[in-house]
Design an enzyme around this catalytic site. Sequence first.
Site, PDB file in Angstrom:
ATOM      1  CE  LYS A  22      -1.619   1.564   4.066  1.00 48.35           C
ATOM      2  NZ  LYS A  22      -1.386   2.970   4.418  1.00 48.35           N
ATOM      3  CG  ASN A  23       2.331   2.672   3.513  1.00 51.79           C
ATOM      4  OD1 ASN A  23       1.169   2.969   3.217  1.00 51.79           O
ATOM      5  ND2 ASN A  23       2.723   2.482   4.748  1.00 51.79           N
ATOM      6  CB  CYS A 118      -5.086   9.947  11.474  1.00 46.80           C
ATOM      7  SG  CYS A 118      -3.417   9.440  11.832  1.00 46.80           S
ATOM      8  NE  ARG A 123       0.686  10.602  10.160  1.00 45.02           N
ATOM      9  CZ  ARG A 123       0.180   9.516   9.556  1.00 45.02           C
ATOM     10  NH1 ARG A 123      -0.909   8.971  10.034  1.00 45.02           N
ATOM     11  NH2 ARG A 123       0.728   9.036   8.471  1.00 45.02           N
ATOM     12  CB  VAL A 166       7.969   8.104   4.815  1.00 45.50           C
ATOM     13  CG1 VAL A 166       7.475   7.355   3.590  1.00 45.50           C
ATOM     14  CG2 VAL A 166       8.805   7.175   5.700  1.00 45.50           C
ATOM     15  CG  ASP A 307       3.518   1.542   9.546  1.00 44.38           C
ATOM     16  OD1 ASP A 307       3.644   1.762   8.332  1.00 44.38           O
ATOM     17  OD2 ASP A 307       3.267   2.446  10.363  1.00 44.38           O
ATOM     18  NE  ARG A 399      -7.244   4.209   5.618  1.00 47.21           N
ATOM     19  CZ  ARG A 399      -6.725   5.354   6.049  1.00 47.21           C
ATOM     20  NH1 ARG A 399      -7.163   5.887   7.169  1.00 47.21           N
ATOM     21  NH2 ARG A 399      -5.780   5.966   5.382  1.00 47.21           N
TER      22      ARG A 399
HETATM   23  C1  EPZ Z   1       4.401   7.071   6.181  1.00 46.70           C
HETATM   24  O1  EPZ Z   1       3.650   8.112   6.805  1.00 46.70           O
HETATM   25  C2  EPZ Z   1       3.480   5.863   6.128  1.00 46.70           C
HETATM   26  N1  EPZ Z   1       2.310   6.169   5.303  1.00 46.70           N
HETATM   27  C3  EPZ Z   1       3.034   5.483   7.537  1.00 46.70           C
HETATM   28  O2  EPZ Z   1       2.233   4.315   7.435  1.00 46.70           O
HETATM   29  C4  EPZ Z   1       4.273   5.157   8.361  1.00 46.70           C
HETATM   30  O3  EPZ Z   1       3.889   4.852   9.681  1.00 46.70           O
HETATM   31  C5  EPZ Z   1       5.218   6.371   8.355  1.00 46.70           C
HETATM   32  O4  EPZ Z   1       5.546   6.725   6.989  1.00 46.70           O
HETATM   33  C6  EPZ Z   1       6.512   6.085   9.100  1.00 46.70           C
HETATM   34  O5  EPZ Z   1       7.160   4.998   8.515  1.00 46.70           O
HETATM   35  C7  EPZ Z   1       2.426   6.073   3.961  1.00 46.70           C
HETATM   36  O6  EPZ Z   1       3.471   5.748   3.428  1.00 46.70           O
HETATM   37  C8  EPZ Z   1       1.198   6.378   3.160  1.00 46.70           C
HETATM   38  P1  EPZ Z   1       6.560  10.517   8.119  1.00 46.70           P
HETATM   39  P2  EPZ Z   1       4.212   9.644   6.770  1.00 46.70           P
HETATM   40  O7  EPZ Z   1       6.461  11.713   7.242  1.00 46.70           O
HETATM   41  O8  EPZ Z   1       4.828   9.903   5.458  1.00 46.70           O
HETATM   42  C9  EPZ Z   1       6.193  13.874  11.475  1.00 46.70           C
HETATM   43  C10 EPZ Z   1       0.318   3.004   7.741  1.00 46.70           C
HETATM   44  O9  EPZ Z   1      -0.183   2.476   8.736  1.00 46.70           O
HETATM   45  N2  EPZ Z   1       6.059  14.797  10.337  1.00 46.70           N
HETATM   46  O10 EPZ Z   1       7.780   9.666   8.044  1.00 46.70           O
HETATM   47  O11 EPZ Z   1       3.112  10.532   7.215  1.00 46.70           O
HETATM   48  C11 EPZ Z   1       5.001  12.915  11.563  1.00 46.70           C
HETATM   49  O12 EPZ Z   1       3.940  13.510  12.274  1.00 46.70           O
HETATM   50  C12 EPZ Z   1       0.851   4.423   7.821  1.00 46.70           C
HETATM   51  O13 EPZ Z   1       0.426   2.450   6.612  1.00 46.70           O
HETATM   52  C13 EPZ Z   1       6.051  16.173  10.606  1.00 46.70           C
HETATM   53  O14 EPZ Z   1       6.147  16.594  11.758  1.00 46.70           O
HETATM   54  O15 EPZ Z   1       5.304   9.560   7.905  1.00 46.70           O
HETATM   55  C14 EPZ Z   1       5.586  11.731  12.289  1.00 46.70           C
HETATM   56  O16 EPZ Z   1       5.595  11.995  13.669  1.00 46.70           O
HETATM   57  C15 EPZ Z   1       0.643   5.024   9.195  1.00 46.70           C
HETATM   58  N3  EPZ Z   1       5.920  17.026   9.553  1.00 46.70           N
HETATM   59  C16 EPZ Z   1       7.018  11.684  11.766  1.00 46.70           C
HETATM   60  O17 EPZ Z   1       7.302  13.002  11.253  1.00 46.70           O
HETATM   61  C17 EPZ Z   1       5.825  16.589   8.259  1.00 46.70           C
HETATM   62  O18 EPZ Z   1       5.735  17.434   7.341  1.00 46.70           O
HETATM   63  C18 EPZ Z   1       7.225  10.683  10.648  1.00 46.70           C
HETATM   64  O19 EPZ Z   1       6.300  10.988   9.627  1.00 46.70           O
HETATM   65  C19 EPZ Z   1       5.829  15.199   8.016  1.00 46.70           C
HETATM   66  C20 EPZ Z   1       5.958  14.316   9.064  1.00 46.70           C
END
Ligand code: EPZ
Length: 420
Positions: A22-23, A118, A123, A166, A307, A399
Amino acid sequence: MDKFSIEGPSRIRGEVEISGSKNSSLPILAATLLFNKPVVIKNLPRVKDINTMINLLRSLGSKIILSKDRRIAKIHNKTKLKTFASYSLVKTMRGSILVLGPLISKYYKSKISLPGGCLIGARPINYHLDSLKKLGMSYVLKDGYIIAKSKGKLKGTTIKFPKLTVGATENSIIAACLAKGTTILKNCAIEPEIKDLTNFLNSAGAKISWIGRTCKIVGINTLNPTEYSVMADRIEAGTFCVAATLAKGNLKISNFDPKIINTEMGLLKKFGAKIKVHKEKIFIKGPEKIRFIKKIKTKEYPGVATDLQSQIMVLMCKANGKGSITENIFENRFMHVAELRRLGAKIDVKNNQAHIYGNTKFIGAELMSSDLRASVSLVLAAMVSKGKSIINRIYHLDRGYENIEHKLKKIGVKIKRIKQ
Ligand code: EPZ
């Protein structure tokens, strides 16, 4: 709203085939907005978030033909696309923010709803916006929307992410593909899904290379037609590995490259799992007694995946001793704890640390899903609980896990979906 009824305890054995990621599918589908030549994406998982992304792309005018089994998407954006992504679509899936990078890079403008938070956290998307701004995007936030534009092509530059992220890494890579000049992204997240995205873009003529956490993107004018098969879902693979370790299982897990869950397999061996690794499959046997591990911490890749945190917590409930798990990525990712307590778990939570007392005897109960990964931990716990459990609101599971009840039933879990 559908629910699951699960009769436990089950021992599990047999074979599981892992679906597409999915990701990885989400950023790759978003990146197809850059193309005006035909693109074929294969091995898509049949999960709700992919349907949501496809609906979002179609709402932008993207021409998408899906195969009957919905695993293959043939996309051909012959005409100019719209650049407005509505709240009604974006609110159902945060990954929708990934269309911002391609739209601003290709069409120099976009109006996209701010994704809501969420349950697992606020997020925010500040790193996405800051990075795209450095590439030449300007924006205002108005009525819950990002109204973005650029003066023509984005301009390549050097960007260092303040934190591993990510989504912001993916959005920036996609945007930089059609920028003028070269972009160097430093301190990038390097999850396998991000490498899958860059392999996909390179298969269409993009010029992306990696050295460690630094990604170099040489801007090009247009992407070529391509056909690409999405990688397997490492979180689904990891989930079934935890299931086998939890339920004295004996599983063959196929259709994926075991390297992508190396860290988690190392951890499961410490819990007592026996794992034989082959090229595209593994054989995993769960222990009669689950050993305990004192301290586990989630970390960005290649650390223990956040995850898989809730699934590993179920294992720690059954381990023969006390352990703690620290969630370092999201601020509120212990929603499953209250539900596991309803099954009999003894878990104390302090800030981002959960202390789990092992040797739990789970007794079936009625449970409530809260988010995608927490929900699957309830399924795992119910699987090894004595008696019947009901898991409500399993739309969370739909989902991100393709046909999970069929896959579980096939390996011996007494599970059925109650349609409501
Ligand atoms: C991706 O989310 C994944 N989703 C998440 O999977 C996964 O848990 C996460 O990466 C970490 O591996 C998808 O790929 C669609 P991040 P993402 O940006 O991109 C903070 C699932 O269950 N942050 O690495 O949102 C954020 O709040 C989902 O499949 C900011 O502060 O993760 C978090 O605390 C859940 N500002 C941390 O960084 C930003 O602009 C990591 O977020 C972006 C992120």
